[in-house]
Design a protein around this motif. Sequence first.
Motif, PDB file in Angstrom:
ATOM      1  N   PHE A  48      38.293  14.731 -55.524  1.00 53.56           N
ATOM      2  CA  PHE A  48      38.320  13.784 -54.716  1.00 53.56           C
ATOM      3  C   PHE A  48      39.686  13.543 -53.935  1.00 53.56           C
ATOM      4  N   VAL A  49      40.925  13.997 -54.947  1.00 49.35           N
ATOM      5  CA  VAL A  49      42.156  13.897 -54.369  1.00 49.35           C
ATOM      6  C   VAL A  49      43.016  15.285 -54.407  1.00 49.35           C
ATOM      7  N   SER A 301      43.768   7.230 -52.952  1.00 52.58           N
ATOM      8  CA  SER A 301      42.744   7.647 -51.808  1.00 52.58           C
ATOM      9  C   SER A 301      43.472   8.173 -50.852  1.00 52.58           C
ATOM     10  N   SER A 304      43.445  11.580 -50.001  1.00 50.02           N
ATOM     11  CA  SER A 304      41.999  12.257 -50.018  1.00 50.02           C
ATOM     12  C   SER A 304      41.635  12.844 -48.790  1.00 50.02           C
TER      13      SER A 304
END
Length: 545
Positions: A48-49, A301, A304
């Motif tokens: 996700f990151v 995020s 991200s």
Amino acid sequence: MEKKDSTDVSVPDTSTGDVSPYRQTQRGLSSRHVQLMAIGGSIGTGLFVGIGSYLRDAGPLSLFLGYLIWGCLFILPVNLCVGEMAAYLPIRGSIFELAARFIDPAFGFAMGWVYFYGGVMLVCTEYSAVSTIMQYWNTSVNPAVWVAMALVVCTMLNLVSVKWYGESEFVLASTKILLLIGLLLLTFITMVGGNPKHDAYGFRNWTEGVMFEYYTEGATGRFLGFFSVMVYAAFSVAGPDIPALAAGEIQNPRVTIPRVAKMTFWRIVGFYVVGVLAVGIICSPRDPRLMSAITDGAAGSAASPWVIGIENLGIRGLPDLINFLILLSGWSCGNAYLYSSSRTLYSLARDGQAPKFLLKCTASGIPIYCVITVSVLSCITFLVASTSSVEVFFWFVDLTTIAFVLTYTGMVCVFIAWYRAMKAQGIDRKSFVPWAAPFQPYGAILAIIIGCLTAIFNGFSVFKPFSVQGFITSYFGLAFWVVMFVFWKVYHRSSFVKVAEADLHSGKAEIDEECKIWEEGGWAERRKEELAKMHWVRRVWEKMW
């Protein structure tokens, strides 16, 4: 060989938490628990990151191919090899005992301790990720506070009955799977025009180049970009180790383990391969915000590619939700590897390769001192108190990667020794084991080659210019493996096992007796009756796993 000693005495399951040296782990994990533990343990914050830096440096096609090849040519053979051995002998000594039995006690010793060190490093990785993500909301609090919060919660979850640990991990892992499914659906819907701008962008982000030059120029640079993705995939795609280490706590293991080995691979690789494809679709690798976020070490995020792509489409309100679910993702992965590393330590203690006090279990089957030991060692994550949490995160990523590559490669070496022992002793493999893995031994040989090459060259970028810190974090695991192997070899004067004399049978009679409750006790019929009484929604959910 599975050892029996005074600490290996079965007692009735109780609900008390008293500690006694005469107890052992118990089979409290169902198929759905193990499936979600394997999937959940493998899907951390990396997808996700951390994936954003590799999208930027290698390009979307390199990202896709790196994960696809690593998953199909390495993770799949490892899954199948481990599944076959663990289904035949689902012992509490785990695959490290089989390594000692089929190759050399020094090999099993080194493999077990390297995996333990890698598991602890991965727990630290996820704790540091939690502290990094929490800074998205609050930068005024020292990140060590968030590390302490994650450490306490995961330790408490690992000290309850294994059944309830399985339930907690089932819930946590389910949230990250739902997050990933939601992001994949969002990518598909928006790429065909279902977004506030009504922009059917399709594969537009692949038109700026798909395989970038990395570290050097030309075809070599593009290959190194692809190879760097494979190394990152080695960190982020896990899974084969969880069923192997949980083998002694799985219900109906000779049915459950093959099912987990076959289905978990498709779910893990499916999630990852489709996931990295979607990342390259929704976010441009040349997006200025992605490049500046990574360069500046942005938290949570903010770095991200999913969030950047979503915000570029004019979709608002999702970053906080996504960041919260990414937080749970890191928490779940740390929880899973606190479990697996504590069980590794327990297995080492059973084989006399770690202090005996670690064998003590609570009445509910928890190796309490193993869990506490891992939790104490993971306190090194408090380095984030004085150093950037993002920097500490990547230190632990490098330390973890080499350990897991070596461990998985070692698992396949054990399978080759197991395979050769059966041939040397005139045993028909397909009639000898409950489940014979396909594509063997060719898949195993290919996995060994890929694993060795990855272990040797994983730190290629640290040599020019030379980085002492990068060299240590990239190759510490390799040096640690050699030192542990030589130590046990010299101190105990252990010998390599001759394939014609390898012990394929010890422990089987005890496992046969233990498994009678499922194989001969009408367990399947009782399970069908339980399913029939459930609400249809829950019944469908249970059958999925």
